[in-house]
Each structure stands twice: as structure tokens, then as C-alpha cells.
Scaffold this active site. Sequence first.
Site, PDB file in Angstrom:
ATOM      1  N   TRP A  31       0.865  -1.295   0.086  1.00  0.00           N
ATOM      2  CA  TRP A  31      -0.090   0.018   0.178  1.00  0.00           C
ATOM      3  C   TRP A  31       0.849   1.212   0.016  1.00  0.00           C
ATOM      4  O   TRP A  31       1.826   1.360   0.727  1.00  0.00           O
ATOM      5  CB  TRP A  31      -0.860  -0.124   1.261  1.00  0.00           C
ATOM      6  CG  TRP A  31      -1.320   1.327   1.741  1.00  0.00           C
ATOM      7  CD1 TRP A  31      -0.885   2.185   2.583  1.00  0.00           C
ATOM      8  CD2 TRP A  31      -2.606   1.814   1.555  1.00  0.00           C
ATOM      9  NE1 TRP A  31      -1.543   3.340   2.651  1.00  0.00           N
ATOM     10  CE2 TRP A  31      -2.707   3.244   2.214  1.00  0.00           C
ATOM     11  CE3 TRP A  31      -3.687   1.609   1.028  1.00  0.00           C
ATOM     12  CZ2 TRP A  31      -3.779   3.771   2.336  1.00  0.00           C
ATOM     13  CZ3 TRP A  31      -4.948   2.154   0.976  1.00  0.00           C
ATOM     14  CH2 TRP A  31      -4.899   3.515   1.672  1.00  0.00           C
ATOM     15  N   ASN A  45       0.407   5.593   0.585  1.00  0.00           N
ATOM     16  CA  ASN A  45      -0.331   7.019   0.854  1.00  0.00           C
ATOM     17  C   ASN A  45       0.597   7.863   0.450  1.00  0.00           C
ATOM     18  O   ASN A  45       0.975   8.172  -0.734  1.00  0.00           O
ATOM     19  CB  ASN A  45      -1.279   7.026   2.013  1.00  0.00           C
ATOM     20  CG  ASN A  45      -0.606   6.783   3.401  1.00  0.00           C
ATOM     21  OD1 ASN A  45      -0.061   5.782   3.591  1.00  0.00           O
ATOM     22  ND2 ASN A  45      -0.503   7.839   4.135  1.00  0.00           N
ATOM     23  N   ASP A  46       0.662   8.668   1.222  1.00  0.00           N
ATOM     24  CA  ASP A  46       1.184  10.111   0.872  1.00  0.00           C
ATOM     25  C   ASP A  46       2.695  10.252   0.074  1.00  0.00           C
ATOM     26  O   ASP A  46       3.743   9.268   0.509  1.00  0.00           O
ATOM     27  CB  ASP A  46       1.621  11.152   2.002  1.00  0.00           C
ATOM     28  CG  ASP A  46       0.515  11.035   3.025  1.00  0.00           C
ATOM     29  OD1 ASP A  46      -0.599  10.689   2.731  1.00  0.00           O
ATOM     30  OD2 ASP A  46       0.808  11.614   4.172  1.00  0.00           O
ATOM     31  N   TRP A  89      -3.748   0.549   4.597  1.00  0.00           N
ATOM     32  CA  TRP A  89      -2.793   1.239   5.410  1.00  0.00           C
ATOM     33  C   TRP A  89      -2.085   0.477   6.688  1.00  0.00           C
ATOM     34  O   TRP A  89      -2.873  -0.087   7.351  1.00  0.00           O
ATOM     35  CB  TRP A  89      -3.552   2.554   6.031  1.00  0.00           C
ATOM     36  CG  TRP A  89      -2.841   3.462   6.640  1.00  0.00           C
ATOM     37  CD1 TRP A  89      -2.189   4.668   6.072  1.00  0.00           C
ATOM     38  CD2 TRP A  89      -2.479   3.527   7.921  1.00  0.00           C
ATOM     39  NE1 TRP A  89      -1.441   5.350   6.965  1.00  0.00           N
ATOM     40  CE2 TRP A  89      -1.546   4.913   8.134  1.00  0.00           C
ATOM     41  CE3 TRP A  89      -2.605   3.040   9.289  1.00  0.00           C
ATOM     42  CZ2 TRP A  89      -1.158   5.198   9.387  1.00  0.00           C
ATOM     43  CZ3 TRP A  89      -2.098   3.267  10.326  1.00  0.00           C
ATOM     44  CH2 TRP A  89      -1.419   4.461  10.410  1.00  0.00           C
ATOM     45  N   SER A 140       4.384  11.181   7.738  1.00  0.00           N
ATOM     46  CA  SER A 140       5.157  11.695   6.522  1.00  0.00           C
ATOM     47  C   SER A 140       5.902  12.915   6.931  1.00  0.00           C
ATOM     48  O   SER A 140       6.139  13.194   7.936  1.00  0.00           O
ATOM     49  CB  SER A 140       3.771  12.372   5.718  1.00  0.00           C
ATOM     50  OG  SER A 140       3.141  11.363   4.963  1.00  0.00           O
ATOM     51  N   ARG A 182       2.413  16.557  13.180  1.00  0.00           N
ATOM     52  CA  ARG A 182       3.079  15.681  12.215  1.00  0.00           C
ATOM     53  C   ARG A 182       3.280  16.460  10.803  1.00  0.00           C
ATOM     54  O   ARG A 182       2.630  17.582  10.528  1.00  0.00           O
ATOM     55  CB  ARG A 182       2.301  14.440  12.014  1.00  0.00           C
ATOM     56  CG  ARG A 182       0.829  14.676  11.336  1.00  0.00           C
ATOM     57  CD  ARG A 182       0.109  13.225  11.297  1.00  0.00           C
ATOM     58  NE  ARG A 182      -1.416  13.460  10.675  1.00  0.00           N
ATOM     59  CZ  ARG A 182      -2.375  13.598  11.445  1.00  0.00           C
ATOM     60  NH1 ARG A 182      -2.150  13.628  13.051  1.00  0.00           N
ATOM     61  NH2 ARG A 182      -3.556  13.568  11.062  1.00  0.00           N
ATOM     62  N   ASP A 183       3.948  15.660  10.062  1.00  0.00           N
ATOM     63  CA  ASP A 183       4.249  16.020   8.788  1.00  0.00           C
ATOM     64  C   ASP A 183       5.174  17.213   8.437  1.00  0.00           C
ATOM     65  O   ASP A 183       4.579  18.322   7.721  1.00  0.00           O
ATOM     66  CB  ASP A 183       2.946  16.314   8.109  1.00  0.00           C
ATOM     67  CG  ASP A 183       1.999  15.002   8.115  1.00  0.00           C
ATOM     68  OD1 ASP A 183       2.251  13.766   8.403  1.00  0.00           O
ATOM     69  OD2 ASP A 183       0.676  15.179   7.903  1.00  0.00           O
ATOM     70  N   TRP A 187      -2.786   9.634  -5.060  1.00  0.00           N
ATOM     71  CA  TRP A 187      -3.883   9.352  -5.944  1.00  0.00           C
ATOM     72  C   TRP A 187      -4.582   8.096  -5.479  1.00  0.00           C
ATOM     73  O   TRP A 187      -3.850   6.913  -5.557  1.00  0.00           O
ATOM     74  CB  TRP A 187      -3.459   9.161  -7.480  1.00  0.00           C
ATOM     75  CG  TRP A 187      -4.530   9.763  -8.425  1.00  0.00           C
ATOM     76  CD1 TRP A 187      -5.559  10.216  -8.022  1.00  0.00           C
ATOM     77  CD2 TRP A 187      -4.638   9.246  -9.728  1.00  0.00           C
ATOM     78  NE1 TRP A 187      -6.481  10.618  -9.259  1.00  0.00           N
ATOM     79  CE2 TRP A 187      -5.889   9.814 -10.308  1.00  0.00           C
ATOM     80  CE3 TRP A 187      -3.955   8.354 -10.504  1.00  0.00           C
ATOM     81  CZ2 TRP A 187      -6.459   9.539 -11.660  1.00  0.00           C
ATOM     82  CZ3 TRP A 187      -4.370   8.243 -11.768  1.00  0.00           C
ATOM     83  CH2 TRP A 187      -5.498   8.888 -12.277  1.00  0.00           C
TER      84      TRP A 187
HETATM   85  C1  FRU Z   1      -2.089  11.766   5.456  1.00  0.00           C
HETATM   86  C2  FRU Z   1      -1.498  11.187   6.884  1.00  0.00           C
HETATM   87  C3  FRU Z   1      -0.554  12.082   7.466  1.00  0.00           C
HETATM   88  C4  FRU Z   1       0.444  11.127   8.110  1.00  0.00           C
HETATM   89  C5  FRU Z   1       0.389  10.113   7.269  1.00  0.00           C
HETATM   90  C6  FRU Z   1       0.495   8.635   7.799  1.00  0.00           C
HETATM   91  O1  FRU Z   1      -2.615  11.035   4.503  1.00  0.00           O
HETATM   92  O2  FRU Z   1      -2.671  11.052   7.661  1.00  0.00           O
HETATM   93  O3  FRU Z   1      -0.942  13.110   8.352  1.00  0.00           O
HETATM   94  O4  FRU Z   1       1.819  11.604   8.436  1.00  0.00           O
HETATM   95  O5  FRU Z   1      -0.810  10.029   6.380  1.00  0.00           O
HETATM   96  O6  FRU Z   1       0.506   7.551   6.818  1.00  0.00           O
END
Ligand code: FRU
Length: 730
Positions: free
Chosen positions: A299, A301-302, A326, A359, A421-422, A549
Site C-alpha cells: 500500500w 499513501n502520501d 494502510w 510523512s 506531524r508532517d 492518488w
Molecule cells: C495523511 C497522513 C499524514 C500522516 C500519514 C500517515 O494521509 O494521515 O498526516 O503523516 O498520512 O500515513
Amino acid sequence: MTESGRAWRLVLLLLAVVCGLCDMGAEIVEASDDLLVADFEGETYGEWQVTGEAFGSGPARGALPGQMSVDGFAGVGLVNSFVGGDDATGTLTSPVFRIERGYLSFLIGGGRSDQLALQLLVDVRVVRSATGSNDVPGGSEQLVAESFDLTELSGRMAVVRVLDGAKGSWGHINVDQIVQTDVRPRGYVMNVERSLRAKTRYLQLPVRNGAAKRVVTLLVDGEPVVQNEIELADGAVDWWAPLDISGWRDREVTLRVDRLHEDSAALQNVGESDELRDAAELYGEPLRGQFHFSPRRGWNNDPNGCVYYNGEYHLFFQHNPYGWSWGNMHWGHAVSRDLVHWEELGDVLQPDELGPMFSGSAVVDWNNTSGFGADGRPPLVLIYTAAGSPTVQCLAYSTDGRKFVKYAGNPVLGEVTGGNRDPKVFWHADTRQWVMVLYVEQRGRHTVHFFVSPNLRDWKLASVTEGDAVGGRYLFECPDFFELSVDGAAARRKWVLLAANGEYGVGGFDGVGFQPEQQRLAGQRGRGFYAAQSFSDVPDGRRILIGWWQTETRGMPFNQSMTIPLELGLRETTEGVRLTFAPVRELSALRRGVQSLGELELRPGQRNPLEGMESELADVELEFEPGTAGAVVLTVRGVVVEYDVRKQELVVAGHRVAAPLQSGRQHLRVLCDRTGVEVFASGGLCYVPMPLNVDSQNRRLYLEARGGTAVVHSVEVHALRSAWSRGGER
Ligand code: FRU
């Protein structure tokens, strides 16, 4: 042998077969004399006693608002203590019953805690207790079968109590199908191990999507070196997740699983190989985006750590290497010389004692302010969130873009509030310092905190931008912050603060804080676009953005992908300064042939001018003046892209967005891959990513006018080649 002897043998044989079947597990074999304690199929809890708020007034029917999807329960109803969210507490207690069978079997899920339990009480004492399986963010809302052995309690009077005394993350429990039975439920074996000498690059772990998650640990010399939660397949396998063991070649490695059904074949089925399983299909799979990045397995994601370094674009990404959904957040890693052809290299950050790897971003530390450089080579520095408790910001670095080391002094920034975060970091040339924008939820409000640092290691708070300051409650997660020229004028530059859902603010920045000039604005207008990040250190100064995406690819050994890389701009419009989006120019390297039409009048009912122009992977450009037409409709492989002239709106697969004409004209660009379309209109003011699984049989293009005649100035249909050397047109 006598007649009667033969008959006995037959009876014994039949008995053996029946017993064999029983052993296969109580979950599927229901004996006719089972006693149902509760199946929670009714509207109310009947005679069960409820205290507190957590259980509501009756059984739930699956997930409750704000909860991940709940499955694994029997029938339509279940006990779900998420009523009112995780913070609600309470109990649910059965009427008294007599213990008349050898086992109590039930389904259970939710949080793991001694305050979250299904309890059996005899004489007011808890004599048996079970809890859910989740105690870290993520996890699964799946109920699994468990049981209590009641043989010693035969004939006693008892009650079952469901307890929710927990608050906060995973502060709820799910229960269903409580049954007294004499059929011994399929048992578990705890801490099951298999050891082998590491001879190959990978261990291939069998995965069954939706199976109960097991804690799978790799031990080397008795020390745990890798640990993940994996939906291990007991039997039938959906796909194989590669666990890279090349770092321990020729050493003895041990796989340990926290619990397995006694008849599970999961550990025996683990394979050893140097290649991915099913490598021959890699990148040619039916739902593999052919010019969109997706991970080989698992999987994503970001996008994370987007940066240009040593002649390569680096794309890191939130990766679950061992699951189709996830979880187990790692940083995957891919590189490209042209933003189009990507090579996935393997994960660089795996979860550690500070938590899963959430992230973050990357920068090239040209002046070696961090001291991580070596032999005059500037380091590539990753800044990421370790999402444990507390949730903190950390660094990792590399001087070759391949091997990454976590900084020994981590974390470099402690928790501001839980869930902060991030971090997105950039060098602010005017004030000669590093700036970090960090998402922080404070007192129930979304904020972006700005921190500054001379060396990436020491950070101090400079300012806080409230979500409200840019016109809304919603400036949520994954902030990005960068400067862009307005209409390409070098002297007129503005800062853009971008949130995960694509909304943004425009304004100024003085090295301390953001001064928004206007209300929060809608950015991308499509669906399934999230958490985009722009590349740092792009040599020609372009601001290139790539988004997660949300392309769902069921049946594939991978899930989700990235958008194409987008070049951003700022444009002065009558309403103010707005972001524009365009496919990066490098994408045209995939164009392998064009069919075009010059100026033509498009009348209702006329023959399709695009007849015969077919391609699986397509890049279509269309410029028209609407004339008297009410709508101009371009259908690409069954995906309808309609321009509603009267409303000046674009409707992509039924999703309607504003798309104003530019000097009386509309220019549409539609990029079509197996997993969806991305549509650009109104000179880039309107970008509509739309994930959908495009009908593989349909290659047709269709262009028509409705309600009047439009003037088409040009049409170009470019067939695209796959960006994967092993991929290709089907
Ligand atoms: C956004 C998010 C971020 C986090 C990450 C975890 O999609 O929730 O805020 O760092 O994904 O996978």
C-alpha cells in the site's frame, strides 16, 4: 474378517471422518446443540443491562460514524462501543445463565486494554476475560473468533459482561455471536517460530487481505530486527509480501508470529527467493497505472521527501510493504531522472522504538549546516514524523541518495501536541535559516506551526498560523509552503500554504510567519487526491507537485498510486491570484504517435470526428469555442468529460466543477491511464484528478456537440507508451 467386524470398521471410519471435520474449527462447524447466548441481531439489547453511553440503546449494524470499516461479525448486528466515539464508556451485562457446554465461543475486536474486555463472571468474580487486538494507531476493526474453556465451570451460574472503561485512541470494543458449545473451538498457538539460514534476498510472506493481523517479528541472534502487523494467510494466499533479509545473508534468521491458528499453514508457506513472486507480471498487471507511480507491492499513501539530488528526483512515500491497506508505515523510495520513469529501490525508513514512520520532507543541505555531509558531498536530509507516543520529529540522512542513516540524536523536535506531524522543511535564503511547517492540532483547532533552525537539528518556534486565518476550519495535515511568481514575473512573488486536501492560502512570508492575503481557496477539484508534496531543490526552479492518488486496485498485490507530477504556477485572475496546474513537460516523452484534426465545426448528431482514434493510454488535447452549443462532450474510453457551456462547468465522470472559458475558448487536456483520468482545463485553473478503473475493453474516443454547433480549433490524440520498461499497452 467377519461381517460384524467389517461393520464396526465402517462405523469407526465414519467416526474418524466426523471427528476430523470437527477439529477443523468451531467457527465454521456449528453443532446442532449449541446454546446461543446472544447474536445481537435485534433492535435492542433485550434483557441485557446497559450502563454508561458507549453501547447506545441497541446493537450496531457495522461501523458507527467516524469509525473505520468494521467486519468479521456474524449477521447484521453486533456490540460496538464506539457510540459517541472512543471516549464514551460503559458496560453491557447479560442475564444469568447456566454453564452447560464445554466452551464459550465469541467474536471480538477493537482496542486492546484491561479496560476493554469481554468477561465471564461467576459468583461476581471475573473468571475469564478477552480483549481486542489494537493498541497503536492504524490497526484493524476486524472481529476474530476466540473462546473460553468452561469445562471446569460446568453447572455454574454465570453472566457475560462487555466492559468499555477506556478512553482515547482505540477506546472501544466490538463483540458478537456468543455461543455455548461442546465443539472445541479451533485453538491458537502462541509465539510460533520458524528459523532458517538467510540465503536469498527475500522471505516471501503469504498475505490474505482482511485476515486477522498477526505480529510478525524477524529475529537475528535472538534480537528483534523487524516487526510488523501482517494479515498472514493461514491457507489461501492473495499475494506475497517480500521481506528483505539481504542484510543478514548466511546468518540464521527466525520468524516469530505472536499467535496462529493451530492448523495455520502460514509459516510453512513462507518462501525464499531473490526475485519478487510473480515478477514476470510486475508493472504489466491489469490495474497497474502505466504512467503513474505505484509501489511494486503493498500500500502507498502520501508522497514524502520529494527532492532533486545528484541528478535524480527522489520520491519517498508512505508505504505498507506487508499489507494491501494502510499500516506499518515505512518510507518507500523511488528515483527518476525525468519525473516519468521511476525505479523503486526499497524501503529506507522502517518503524522503530519511536513509532511508525509518518510523512515528512527532504532537503539538500548544500552548506552542510547539519554536519551530516561527507568528503565535500552535501547530505540529503529527511525530516519525518515518528508517530509513537509521544509523536516527535526526526532526521535521517544520506550522502549517496541510496543508504540512509537515522540521526543518533533523534528526535530533533519533541511533541507539541499529540498527533503533530508532517514536517515540510525548506531553506529560506533571505533569513539564511531552515524553516519547518508542521501540522499541529491545538485546542481542537487545526494549525500550522512554523519553526526555524540554523542546522536542521535545533528548532525553535517562530509563529503559528491558525486554520481560520486562511478562511476556514480546515487546514489539515501535510502542509506544504513555497514561493511562486505571479504570471511568471520574477519580481512579483507570493507564498502558498497548501493543505492535504489541496486547499491553499496565498500571502507573504518574512521568515517568521505567514501573512495570508485572501480567504482559503479550493485547489485541485477532483476526487481521491490528497497529501500532495512539492519537490525541493529542482534545478530549473520549477515548483513540481505530486499527490497521493487514491486509486483502488482490488485483486492486485499493490494498492493506491501517485498523480502525475504537476507544474504549479500562480495566475492573476479577476478574482485574485490563483494556483494553476499543468502536467510536467517531461511527460510528453511518452507520446508515441499523434493523430490530429484541424479546425472543424462540430454539429449535433454529426459523425464522431474521432472515429478510429484509439489508444489504451492516451493524452488528448482539445481546444474549442462553444459557439451555440450547450455542451461539448469528449468521451475517453467510456469516461465522459463534458463541458457545460451555460454554466461554464466541467463534468468529469459525473463530478461537476467550475471551469471558466479563457478568452472565449476552452482548452481541455485529458490524460487517461488504467486507473483513472486527470483533466486540465481553463489554462490550468481547473485540475480534476479522477481515480476510476477504466474499462479495459473500451478504447474509443468520441467527440460531440449538443444543443448547437461548436467550433473546434484543434484536437490532438497522443497515444502514450508505458513508463515501465516491463509494462506496455494491453
Ligand atoms: C495523511 C497522513 C499524514 C500522516 C500519514 C500517515 O494521509 O494521515 O498526516 O503523516 O498520512 O500515513
